[in-house]
Scaffold this active site. Structure first.
Site, PDB file in Angstrom:
ATOM      1  CD  GLU A 181      -3.690  -6.025   3.059  1.00 52.39           C
ATOM      2  OE1 GLU A 181      -4.460  -5.634   2.877  1.00 52.39           O
ATOM      3  OE2 GLU A 181      -2.333  -5.635   2.874  1.00 52.39           O
ATOM      4  CD  GLU A 230      -3.190  -0.983   2.094  1.00 46.54           C
ATOM      5  OE1 GLU A 230      -3.615  -0.539   3.164  1.00 46.54           O
ATOM      6  OE2 GLU A 230      -4.191  -2.081   1.780  1.00 46.54           O
TER       7      GLU A 230
HETATM    8  O1  AHR Z   1      -4.949  -6.364   7.295  1.00 45.48           O
HETATM    9  C1  AHR Z   1      -4.909  -5.197   7.862  1.00 45.48           C
HETATM   10  C2  AHR Z   1      -4.519  -3.516   7.465  1.00 45.48           C
HETATM   11  O2  AHR Z   1      -5.052  -3.340   5.872  1.00 45.48           O
HETATM   12  C3  AHR Z   1      -2.944  -3.890   6.272  1.00 45.48           C
HETATM   13  O3  AHR Z   1      -2.501  -4.044   7.409  1.00 45.48           O
HETATM   14  C4  AHR Z   1      -2.966  -3.277   5.416  1.00 45.48           C
HETATM   15  O4  AHR Z   1      -2.178  -3.627   4.336  1.00 45.48           O
HETATM   16  C5  AHR Z   1      -4.836  -3.372   5.002  1.00 45.48           C
HETATM   17  O5  AHR Z   1      -4.941  -1.411   4.832  1.00 45.48           O
END
Ligand code: AHR
Length: 513
Positions: free
Chosen positions: A322, A196
């Site tokens: 994610e 991110e």
């Molecule tokens: O999964 C939790 C958080 O969500 C992670 O650390 C981040 O990459 C995302 O914003």
């Protein structure tokens, strides 16, 4: 109606009167034009230094009273092995861009303690570091996916870390690894170049992120024979509408030689809107959450459309590393630990999302649910020595035949399910030929109230397993850890074609023969 057989197995018995109240849908499976193989890596999981995801969830240490294998919880290891986790992503997430790998090697007693700035400000004693992670991945048979720090460390640090893990030379870093107990290099299959970068990974613009990717990926290398795949940090659908497309464009233009681009999407309300509870929700929240999950489809399609402009041969894969549901954390749990319950609704989120990935196998070659244990849409929850498998875990278990399977298009004619302003197909179907030669169907009924009679064009009858429960928020607890679990499920043969009575709010996986 649930029946218990003499063997104690729950069978879902669907008597004729139920059929009388159901609606009908049809699914036509086109076996004439198979899609690209479903990469088993789309069944991956994410495990971050966050809450009790690692400490307590995976790692309890060798001296713990909780049964363990060299410090890893035995119950968790066994559960993960059963579902053949293909890949685990670590150490973050946001955590990764403040992580110094040197903190997590060498004798544990001598490792520094650090404040986990992102997640609750708790102290991380670094007892789970590189050796513990790489050995854990090996133990459960998963490929390791390590995200390097591009936000607060130099390329040189990441280059050294990768050399430490992967080199077999008689040089200082490999010698240091040997001294720390690991003779052979580990097989590092995936390397994340940051996380991110548009947000917690550095608040960079697309152009800056692209330049960072080009720079770090030039200097951070494993021996070529390892075939390590470098994953550039991509956009997120949870950001402002449209941002991810500009971000993807910038990465594709200026990111250097790229093998994969990550994408993140959480099924949750718009940024800054209040999150909702994981249990005790009403039907509006059921429909809303499933609708969020279904947004994965336009997200992947629109990201792929931008990539197509620069990479028409589809050499760069999308890794959705994610994804999952994100609710209010459980009342009374530690602020910043993102601990949430997991219900039948999450099973549907998982099934709908996996079905979307099955439809995009030309681009989506890896994914990681967030997260593995005790965090967000967890596969497993633990409480001290207790452990339970969530409905999401059960979906991953039921979907195992889809790993490496060949997908077919399913044309579904179905009534819609509508509630509270959200409308979606009542029936969602994914079809694929498994590696064992059998034809598998994954079936989802999104309607929490109505059963549906589904007729296919496939000869024969189907049987497999189904996951459903008495309520929209049916879930497992530490006092009733098996309240919701898959049970045997059989279809019928109707005029020679496989047909199924899918109860309300259910996910089924069947083999048709
Ligand atoms: O999964 C939790 C958080 O969500 C992670 O650390 C981040 O990459 C995302 O914003």
């Amino acid at each position: 109606m649930l029946k218990v057989t003499l063997a104690g197995v729950l069978i879902l018995g669907l008597a004729a009167p139920v059929r009388a109240q159901t609606v009908t849908a049809t699914a036509t499976i086109d076996t004439s034009s198979p899609g690209a193989e479903i990469d088993r890596h789309i069944y991956g999981q994410f495990s971050e230094h966050l809450g009790t995801g690692i400490y307590g969830g995976i790692w309890v240490g060798e001296d713990s009273k909780i049964p363990n294998i060299h410090g890893y919880r035995t119950d968790v290891v066994e559960a993960l092995k059963k579902i053949h986790v293909p890949v685990v992503r670590w150490p973050g997430g946001c955590f990764a861009d403040l992580y110094n790998w040197r903190d997590g090697i060498g004798p544990r007693a001598k490792r520094p303690t650090r404040i986990n700035v992102h997640w609750g400000g708790v102290i991380d004693d670094n007892s789970f570091g590189t050796h513990e992670f790489m050995n854990f991945a090996e133990l459960i048979g998963a490929d390791p996916y390590v995200s390097i720090n591009v936000g607060s460390l130099a390329p040189y640090d990441a280059a050294q870390w990768v050399e430490y893990m992967t080199s077999d030379e008689k040089a200082s870093l490999a010698n240091e690894r040997r001294k720390n107990g690991r003779t052979k290099p580990w097989q590092l299959k995936f390397l994340g170049i940051g996380n991110e970068t548009w947000g917690c990974g550095g608040n960079m613009s697309g152009e800056t992120s692209a330049a960072v990717n080009a720079r770090y990926s030039t200097f951070v290398n494993a021996p070529a024979s390892m075939g390590m795949i470098k994953v550039a940090s991509g956009g997120s659908f949870n950001r402002n509408e449209g941002d991810f497309e500009a971000f993807t464009e910038a990465m594709m233009k200026g990111g250097g030689r790229m093998q994969a681009l990550s994408a993140h999407y959480y099924a949750m309300p718009a940024l800054h809107a209040p999150k909702k509870p994981a249990t005790g929700f009403n039907e509006s929240e059921w429909a809303e959450e499933l609708d969020y999950a279904l947004q994965m489809e336009p997200y992947v399609s629109r990201t792929a459309a931008v990539m197509d402009k620069y990479d028409p041969d589809k050499k760069v894969a999308i890794y959705v590393d994610e994804w999952g549901s994100w609710y209010l954390q459980e009342p009374g749990s530690h602020p910043g630990f993102l601990y949430q319950q997991n219900t039948l609704r999450d099973a549907e989120v998982a099934a709908l999302t996996l079905n979307i990935f099955h439809r995009h196998t030309d681009r989506v070659k890896m994914a990681a649910i967030a997260q593995m244990i005790n965090v967000l849409q967890a596969m497993i929850l633990t409480d001290g020595p207790k452990m339970l498998l969530t409905p999401t875990y059960h979906v991953f278990d039921m979907y195992q035949p889809f790993m490496g399977a060949t997908p077919f298009a399913a044309h579904v004619s179905t009534p819609n399910y509508s509630f509270g302003g959200k409308t979606m197909p009542m029936v969602d179907v994914s079809a694929a030929r498994g590696k064992d030669g059998k034809l598998y169907l994954a079936l989802v009924n999104t309607d929490p109230n109505k059963a549906v009679h589904l007729v296919t064009n496939l000869p024969g009858a189907g049987k497999g397993q189904i996951l459903t429960g008495p309520a929209m928020d049916s879930h497992n607890t530490f006092t009733a850890p098996n309240a919701i679990h898959p049970v045997a499920f059989s279809g019928t043969s109707e005029n020679g074609k496989a047909a199924f009575d899918l109860p309300a709010r259910s996910v089924a996986v069947v083999a048709v023969q």
